[in-house]
Enzyme design. Structure first.
Site, PDB file in Angstrom:
ATOM      1  N   TYR A 268      36.784  25.977  37.673  1.00 47.15           N
ATOM      2  CA  TYR A 268      36.514  27.300  37.080  1.00 47.15           C
ATOM      3  C   TYR A 268      37.339  28.384  37.776  1.00 47.15           C
ATOM      4  CZ  TYR A 268      33.603  30.721  34.623  1.00 47.15           C
ATOM      5  OH  TYR A 268      33.131  31.713  33.799  1.00 47.15           O
TER       6      TYR A 268
ATOM      7  N   TYR B  37      39.830  32.601  28.433  1.00 45.01           N
ATOM      8  CA  TYR B  37      38.601  32.694  29.220  1.00 45.01           C
ATOM      9  C   TYR B  37      37.424  32.688  28.270  1.00 45.01           C
ATOM     10  CZ  TYR B  37      35.067  34.032  32.581  1.00 45.01           C
ATOM     11  OH  TYR B  37      33.950  34.050  33.368  1.00 45.01           O
TER      12      TYR B  37
END
Ligand SMILES: [Zn+2]
Lengths: 379, 167
Positions: free
Chosen positions: A284, A334
């Site tokens: 991440y 994102y």
């Protein structure tokens, strides 16, 4: 639980700064694409898992796509920390006989929609009363504070953050679906970019994106009859460490060992292999320094060695740990990390646009800094 | 009405008083029930931290019970007001307008000398009522000793700010 379930289908919409359709429409498109990819009819879906900050709930999705009777649904908290947990919850539900076909998804319009922290004026409950009034307004500010301390303690430099941004951008440059496809990044561009929150510049931050993704989880047995090679859920964990305080995790003994450490301990404990056996990682990357913290947390190197780990092209294809091979949150899109899950699946199917030759194991992680989750996938 | 009464009125824990917008455009803290004493003491010019009445362990942010011994009895222990900069960040726009007007400003995390694991988010300023950008960024240094100062915001709540020990 180990290898009892598999991801049988993945789907996504285009990624863009602005898409005309609603989040609900995008969610339905991604989910139907994932079911089609698996070769499973929408009427067979009986489980849903999603994470918070999703405006389309399972009732709406189930109705729209024509799901059957649903016997399991769950919603995981803490935004991007929940991405991998959605798959983990579906895997647990299916492995324990509570459901048979599960769908997880993420739909967002953060490219064109409002950012949550532009509305801080009316959002000052605990814990924000201790941080926001002093101007720690955005996640970039909160992580920037940790990043500065990390640089101070371990001699990390902006070049180390650049190594992360570059690896993600180089992979995005190979991925036609990525927002940063055909947009190379240079060290000079990075070093002269405008600041967002010093020590973090523009390229240390993820992209605000419109788009949706989904995946389908079924039993391992069922997956073997689906259209693609099954990608097994080998191990999964969530992580909410003792005394954690969300993204502003400044009040425990050691703020630089975040939720990834907690998730990692459980993840490896229930796995047949270790960090040294991971062929490719999807970690991440809302902000570049998070990668350094996660490399340490998930055991690829020791505490304080995350920056040095990125040197010498380690995160590039052919390097020690190819990273975020679709481009990640920094350069593909994102969407709260869901693209890391689908890219992990593509790697293990052998269909990534930046394929790691012969990849059979992949670590996927969710948001670091917040209560998190992670998956070990294998083919 | 005393100064203490004024701050108490803004700290009833509802958070719905609508008093979070200040004339300078900065956000005022909206204390909850557990955090309200911190601001009441700040209004008196005291930096106090919640600690356990039974085992003595300090804790932050304030909360109903002690994570060490589970006691629900707490005290507010007076700190010397001295600490060191643990880290800092310099936000640049896009920001809320009141903050953008002062950007780049600093946000620091102060580790208290009396309780090293208690770290308070705040601002390093040239004087208690000075702007958030009143200390030049090059003066910021991890480990620099700082001391608490008290700034009454224009909606009556007092916040803790920080001054360099060696300006
Ligand atoms: Zn106690």
């Amino acid at each position: 639980m180990k290898d009892a379930t598999a991801i049988a289908g993945i789907g996504q919409t285009p990624f863009a700064k602005r898409l005309p359709e609603s989040e609900k429409t995008l969610a339905c498109r991604a989910i139907l694409a994932a079911l089609d990819d698996a070769g499973i009819a929408p009427s067979e879906v009986d489980a849903f898992a999603s994470y918070t900050m999703e405006d389309t709930d399972e009732v709406e999705v189930a109705k729209a796509i024509g799901a059957g009777d649903v016997t399991f649904f769950s919603k995981v908290g803490y935004g991007g920390g929940g991405s991998c947990a959605t798959v983990a919850h579906l895997a647990a539900a299916i492995a324990t006989g509570q459901a048979s076909v599960g769908v997880a998804w993420r739909s967002r319009k953060r490219g064109s929609g409002p950012r949550p922290w532009t509305n801080t004026r009316v959002q000052l409950p605990t814990p924000a009363q201790w941080t926001r009034p002093y101007g720690l307004l955005r996640p970039a500010d909160e992580i920037g504070l940790l990043a500065r301390r990390y640089m101070h303690e371990y001699g990390a430099t902006r070049d180390h953050f650049f190594n992360v941004a570059l690896a993600c951008r180089n992979r995005a440059n190979q991925n036609p679906a990525a927002i940063m496809y055909e947009r190379p990044l240079t060290r000079e561009m990075y070093m002269t970019a405008r600041w967002i929150s010093e020590p973090l510049c523009l390229f240390d931050n993820c992209l605000e994106t419109d788009g949706a993704l989904a995946c389908v989880v079924v039993s391992a047995e069922r997956a073997r009859d689906c259209r693609h090679r099954p990608v097994y859920v080998h191990s999964a964990a969530q992580g909410l460490p003792a005394q954690v305080h969300g993204m502003v995790n400044y009040w425990n003994d050691d703020p630089l060992t975040g939720p990834s450490w907690t998730a990692a301990r459980r993840l490896w404990k229930t796995a047949d292999f270790g960090p040294q056996d991971i062929d490719v990682a999807q970690i991440y990357d809302a902000f570049t320094p998070l990668i350094l913290l996660s490399l340490e947390g998930y055991g690829f190197c020791a505490r304080g060695e995350g920056a040095a780990f990125t040197e010498g092209g380690a995160l590039e294809i052919g390097g020690r740990l190819p990273l975020n091979t679709g481009g990640g949150g920094l350069s593909e899109a994102y969407v709260h990390g869901f693209n890391l899950i689908t890219e992990g699946v593509r790697q293990l199917r052998g269909t990534s646009t930046a394929q790691v030759p012969g990849a059979t194991t992949c670590l996927v992680t969710a948001g670091e800094g917040v209560p998190t989750s992670a998956l070990l996938l294998r083919s | 009405m005393t100064q203490t009464d004024t701050t108490t009125a803004g700290s009833g824990g509802s958070g719905a008083t609508g008093g979070s917008g200040r004339a300078d455009g900065l956000l005022a803290p909206v204390p909850d029930e557990d955090g309200a004493p911190f601001f009441r003491y700040a209004a008196r010019g005291e930096l106090r931290v919640q600690s356990c009445a039974d085992c003595g362990e300090p804790r932050f942010p304030p909360r109903p019970c002690c994570p060490h011994c589970q006691s629900f009895d707490s005290l507010w222990t007076k700190m010397s007001g001295r600490g060191r900069i643990w880290s800092y960040v310099l936000p640049h726009p896009p920001l809320l307008p009141g903050y953008a007007a002062q950007a780049p400003y600093n946000v620091i995390l102060v580790e208290l000398a009396d309780a090293p694991r208690i770290r308070l988010v705040g601002n390093l300023v040239a004087s208690a009522d000075a702007a958030l950008n009143s200390v030049p960024p090059e003066r910021l240094r991890i480990g620099a000793p700082v001391k608490a100062a008290f700034h009454e915001t224009d909606d009556g709540l007092t916040v803790v700010r920080w001054l360099l020990e060696r300006p």
